[in-house]
Scaffold this motif. Structure first.
Motif, PDB file in Angstrom:
ATOM      1  N   ILE A 155      44.378  46.790  48.727  1.00  0.00           N
ATOM      2  CA  ILE A 155      43.998  46.289  47.400  1.00  0.00           C
ATOM      3  C   ILE A 155      44.812  45.055  47.048  1.00  0.00           C
ATOM      4  CG2 ILE A 155      44.039  46.826  44.927  1.00  0.00           C
ATOM      5  CD1 ILE A 155      43.405  49.739  45.698  1.00  0.00           C
ATOM      6  N   ARG A 156      46.099  45.100  47.307  1.00  0.00           N
ATOM      7  CA  ARG A 156      46.955  43.962  46.991  1.00  0.00           C
ATOM      8  C   ARG A 156      46.587  42.733  47.847  1.00  0.00           C
ATOM      9  NH1 ARG A 156      51.162  46.475  47.382  1.00  0.00           N
ATOM     10  NH2 ARG A 156      51.784  45.962  49.518  1.00  0.00           N
ATOM     11  N   LYS A 170      43.716  42.081  49.249  1.00  0.00           N
ATOM     12  CA  LYS A 170      42.405  41.566  48.837  1.00  0.00           C
ATOM     13  C   LYS A 170      42.519  40.820  47.514  1.00  0.00           C
ATOM     14  CE  LYS A 170      38.096  40.991  49.594  1.00  0.00           C
ATOM     15  NZ  LYS A 170      37.662  40.184  50.750  1.00  0.00           N
ATOM     16  N   ARG A 171      43.299  41.370  46.602  1.00  0.00           N
ATOM     17  CA  ARG A 171      43.488  40.707  45.303  1.00  0.00           C
ATOM     18  C   ARG A 171      44.112  39.323  45.492  1.00  0.00           C
ATOM     19  NH1 ARG A 171      47.795  40.733  41.935  1.00  0.00           N
ATOM     20  NH2 ARG A 171      48.889  42.467  42.946  1.00  0.00           N
ATOM     21  N   ASP A 172      45.081  39.233  46.386  1.00  0.00           N
ATOM     22  CA  ASP A 172      45.751  37.949  46.623  1.00  0.00           C
ATOM     23  C   ASP A 172      44.831  36.921  47.279  1.00  0.00           C
ATOM     24  OD1 ASP A 172      48.070  38.904  45.538  1.00  0.00           O
ATOM     25  OD2 ASP A 172      49.066  39.294  47.458  1.00  0.00           O
ATOM     26  N   LEU A 175      44.036  36.867  42.362  1.00  0.00           N
ATOM     27  CA  LEU A 175      43.817  37.491  41.060  1.00  0.00           C
ATOM     28  C   LEU A 175      45.082  38.159  40.544  1.00  0.00           C
ATOM     29  CD1 LEU A 175      40.412  39.321  41.723  1.00  0.00           C
ATOM     30  CD2 LEU A 175      40.750  37.128  40.569  1.00  0.00           C
ATOM     31  N   ARG A 182      46.907  41.240  38.457  1.00  0.00           N
ATOM     32  CA  ARG A 182      46.606  42.663  38.276  1.00  0.00           C
ATOM     33  C   ARG A 182      45.786  42.874  37.012  1.00  0.00           C
ATOM     34  NH1 ARG A 182      52.153  44.347  39.967  1.00  0.00           N
ATOM     35  NH2 ARG A 182      51.980  45.133  42.098  1.00  0.00           N
ATOM     36  N   ASP A 204      43.537  40.969  35.721  1.00  0.00           N
ATOM     37  CA  ASP A 204      42.129  40.659  35.977  1.00  0.00           C
ATOM     38  C   ASP A 204      41.418  41.828  36.643  1.00  0.00           C
ATOM     39  OD1 ASP A 204      42.475  38.041  35.002  1.00  0.00           O
ATOM     40  OD2 ASP A 204      43.108  37.313  36.967  1.00  0.00           O
ATOM     41  N   VAL A 205      42.042  42.379  37.691  1.00  0.00           N
ATOM     42  CA  VAL A 205      41.415  43.461  38.435  1.00  0.00           C
ATOM     43  C   VAL A 205      41.331  44.725  37.588  1.00  0.00           C
ATOM     44  CG1 VAL A 205      41.595  44.938  40.486  1.00  0.00           C
ATOM     45  CG2 VAL A 205      42.164  42.505  40.639  1.00  0.00           C
ATOM     46  N   GLU A 235      48.878  50.353  43.892  1.00  0.00           N
ATOM     47  CA  GLU A 235      49.325  49.318  44.832  1.00  0.00           C
ATOM     48  C   GLU A 235      50.692  49.624  45.412  1.00  0.00           C
ATOM     49  OE1 GLU A 235      49.119  45.363  43.364  1.00  0.00           O
ATOM     50  OE2 GLU A 235      46.943  45.333  43.225  1.00  0.00           O
ATOM     51  N   LEU A 291      36.761  44.007  42.844  1.00  0.00           N
ATOM     52  CA  LEU A 291      37.162  43.063  43.894  1.00  0.00           C
ATOM     53  C   LEU A 291      35.965  42.445  44.614  1.00  0.00           C
ATOM     54  CD1 LEU A 291      40.090  45.200  45.359  1.00  0.00           C
ATOM     55  CD2 LEU A 291      40.338  43.057  44.085  1.00  0.00           C
TER      56      LEU A 291
END
Length: 278
Positions: free
Chosen positions: A9-10, A12-14, A34, A36, A38-39, A54, A73
């Protein structure tokens, strides 16, 4: 300590730029991608809860939360399947340190007979760790110059990261390496993958570790081989899951006419080299 789910998750967010999801760019940040916030907002969960996932402090998010995070995501179908798989294994207990029961290496007679029927084609039986368990003579002919089959227990993943010949034999080495490392997450068991990673990481180095931690779902496009006897070979790969054995039958099909002609030359070599690797 993080978890595979939290790491994915982290990562993918980055990797996602806010504007790609229609979100406002908040300017320069310490980390890319993104926030946290935002997600969490898109998923309908609190920032605190997302932080716990995370960081590995919450290992059992509900199915609804996992699906909401996938939506937040904008994951594609392959990434969603991987997210659900990571949620499943993160909630369980993995064996660390001790060698688990080894992955199954025997190949059923019916599968070996299928390989014989595929001769003189190019095919192998493998598992997600990269062990080459059986192969046709056509596969041996194609891989003869690579060095992969020189060991008693050939393993494609180990070969890719420890044999310098792999980086020239596979024209798209980075893509093939991404595929093999990602497949470690898929078995044959979580314990086997954990042990194999611990064994390989010291000799494979940063190239391996970086891929293992990124969780990038590979595209698995055309395989390009720089074969010293046939210039560039291009193959489509059809993979058939042998679910009860935790193994795969992979068949290589020429992707263009030049490759088909080169494969035909391989077929003129002496037959009968079907091999089960024990």
């Amino acid at each position: 300590m993080g978890t595979p789910l939290g790491d994915f998750i982290r990562a993918k967010r980055d990797s996602i730029q806010p504007e790609s999801l229609g979100l406002r760019d908040h300017g320069r940040r310490r980390s890319p991608g993104l926030r946290r916030t935002d997600v969490a907002t898109r998923a309908g969960v609190s920032v605190e809860y997302l932080t716990r996932i995370e960081q590995g402090r919450d290992r059992s998010p509900s199915v609804a939360v996992v699906n909401a995070l996938a939506d937040a995501l904008s994951l594609d179908s392959a990434e969603r399947a991987h997210l659900r798989y990571l949620a499943k294994i993160t909630g369980g207990e993995c064996v660390h340190g001790a060698r688990p029961a080894p992955a199954r290496r025997d190949v059923r007679p019916a599968v070996l007979e299928t390989l014989r029927l595929l001769e003189p084609g190019i095919a192998l039986v493998t598992n997600r760790l990269g062990d080459v368990l059986a192969h046709t003579g056509g596969f041996a002919s194609m891989m003869e110059a690579s060095g992969l089959l020189e060991t008693d227990a050939p393993n494609l993943t180990r070969y890719l990261f420890t044999d310098p010949r792999a980086r020239t034999f596979f024209a798209d080495w980075d893509a093939v390496a991404d595929e093999q490392v990602f497949d470690l997450w898929l078995g044959p068991s979580v314990e086997n993958a954990e042990w194999f990673r611990a064994e390989l990481e010291p000799v494979a180095g940063a190239d391996f570790t970086r891929r293992f931690d990124r969780h990038v779902v590979p595209q698995r496009g055309v395989l390009r081989i720089d074969h010293p006897a046939a210039q560039e070979l291009r193959f489509h790969r059809e993979t058939f899951e042998l679910a009860t054995d935790a193994q795969q039958l992979v068949v290589f099909l020429p992707a263009d006419e030049r490759t088909a002609h080169s494969v035909e030359r391989f077929r003129l070599r002496p037959p009968g080299r079907l091999r089960a690797v024990t």
